[in-house]
Motif scaffolding. Structure first.
Motif, short mmCIF file in Angstrom:
data_model
loop_
_atom_site.label_atom_id
_atom_site.label_comp_id
_atom_site.label_asym_id
_atom_site.label_seq_id
_atom_site.Cartn_x
_atom_site.Cartn_y
_atom_site.Cartn_z
N ALA A 26 -40.86 75.15 43.86
CA ALA A 26 -41.70 75.57 42.74
C ALA A 26 -42.57 76.76 43.13
CB ALA A 26 -42.58 74.40 42.30
N LEU A 80 -44.30 65.86 36.66
CA LEU A 80 -45.14 66.78 35.90
C LEU A 80 -45.37 66.29 34.47
CD1 LEU A 80 -43.72 70.16 37.22
CD2 LEU A 80 -46.00 69.22 37.67
N PHE A 90 -36.57 77.59 35.42
CA PHE A 90 -36.50 76.17 35.08
C PHE A 90 -35.06 75.82 34.75
CE2 PHE A 90 -36.96 72.49 32.23
CZ PHE A 90 -37.58 71.65 33.13
N SER A 95 -40.06 67.60 37.63
CA SER A 95 -40.47 67.67 36.22
C SER A 95 -40.87 66.31 35.68
CB SER A 95 -39.35 68.25 35.37
OG SER A 95 -39.12 69.59 35.73
N TYR A 151 -48.91 65.96 32.82
CA TYR A 151 -49.15 66.63 31.54
C TYR A 151 -49.77 65.66 30.53
CZ TYR A 151 -47.74 68.90 27.10
OH TYR A 151 -47.70 69.46 25.84
N VAL A 170 -44.75 76.77 36.31
CA VAL A 170 -44.62 76.06 37.58
C VAL A 170 -43.37 76.47 38.35
CG1 VAL A 170 -44.42 73.77 38.66
CG2 VAL A 170 -45.96 74.10 36.71
N SER A 209 -42.87 72.73 27.92
CA SER A 209 -41.95 73.74 28.46
C SER A 209 -42.66 75.02 28.86
CB SER A 209 -40.84 74.04 27.44
OG SER A 209 -41.40 74.55 26.25
N TRP A 245 -45.68 75.28 30.08
CA TRP A 245 -46.32 75.03 31.37
C TRP A 245 -45.27 74.96 32.49
CZ3 TRP A 245 -47.20 69.80 33.76
CH2 TRP A 245 -47.93 69.90 34.95
N LEU A 246 -44.16 74.27 32.23
CA LEU A 246 -43.11 74.17 33.25
C LEU A 246 -42.57 75.55 33.62
CD1 LEU A 246 -41.16 70.98 32.06
CD2 LEU A 246 -42.84 71.18 33.92
N ASP A 247 -42.53 76.45 32.67
CA ASP A 247 -42.11 77.82 32.97
C ASP A 247 -43.07 78.51 33.93
OD1 ASP A 247 -39.82 77.66 31.43
OD2 ASP A 247 -40.72 78.63 29.67
#
Length: 186
Positions: free
Chosen positions: A19, A67, A53, A64, A71, A49, A43, A45-47
């Protein structure tokens, strides 16, 4: 519902998934994004991290899942009227140097998250919020000399931790007043 992961589990999972952010920085960025935008898509936020992705990457999938728990828990904590919000940092049993580094990363992630959440550089902010953000930028530069940790060092760390924790709640309240509990009319 997936629960909030502990710091070490998330740190390990993010490292294995290669990450972009460490656990404390990822949590800080989420909090910053939520304070700036009110709500954000998971999504988005994951982008932040992960550089890429890839849903087919098993290590990213495992990280994830953790996460998602963070979240959900973070959104609930930021909007909790009991002020039970907690930063995701190493346990008190870890060295003060590790916790200081993690707190600095958390603050770095938070200030980055504010921008990623839509806060503009020239945006007029409430005075308290502007001062807190400035302080968090300074805390992000913090370090701790390795060596014997004194009781006063530990006490100073706890005061800074509490300042940041309560500061995030104030920033969230000032930037997202619609999330305040409704006033009870008498």
């Amino acid at each position: 519902m997936i629960s909030r992961p502990d710091y070490n589990s998330l740190t390990d999972a993010l490292a294995k998934a290669d990450a972009e952010l460490v656990a404390s920085e990822a949590h800080g960025s989420l909090c910053g994004m939520l304070c700036a935008a009110g709500t954000i898509e998971l999504s988005k936020w994951l982008d932040q991290v992960f550089e890429v992705f890839d849903v087919n990457n098993i290590l990213i999938k495992e990280a994830s899942q953790l996460l998602v728990g963070l979240y959900n828990d973070t959104q609930a904590q930021l909007n909790d009227s009991e002020a039970d919000f907690q930063l995701l940092l190493p346990d008190d049993t870890d060295s003060l140097a590790q916790r200081t580094e993690a707190l600095a990363s958390w603050c770095q992630g938070f200030t980055y998250g504010l921008v990623a959440g839509g806060l503009k550089k020239d945006q007029k902010l409430p005075e308290d919020t502007a001062e807190l953000i400035k302080d968090m930028v300074e805390i992000a530069r913090a370090g701790h000399d390795l060596g014997d940790d004194s009781e006063s060092d530990e006490e100073s760390f706890m005061q800074i931790y509490e300042y940041v924790r309560m500061g995030v709640l104030l920033i969230n309240e000032e930037l997202q007043p619609s999330h305040k509990p409704p006033e009870i009319l008498q």
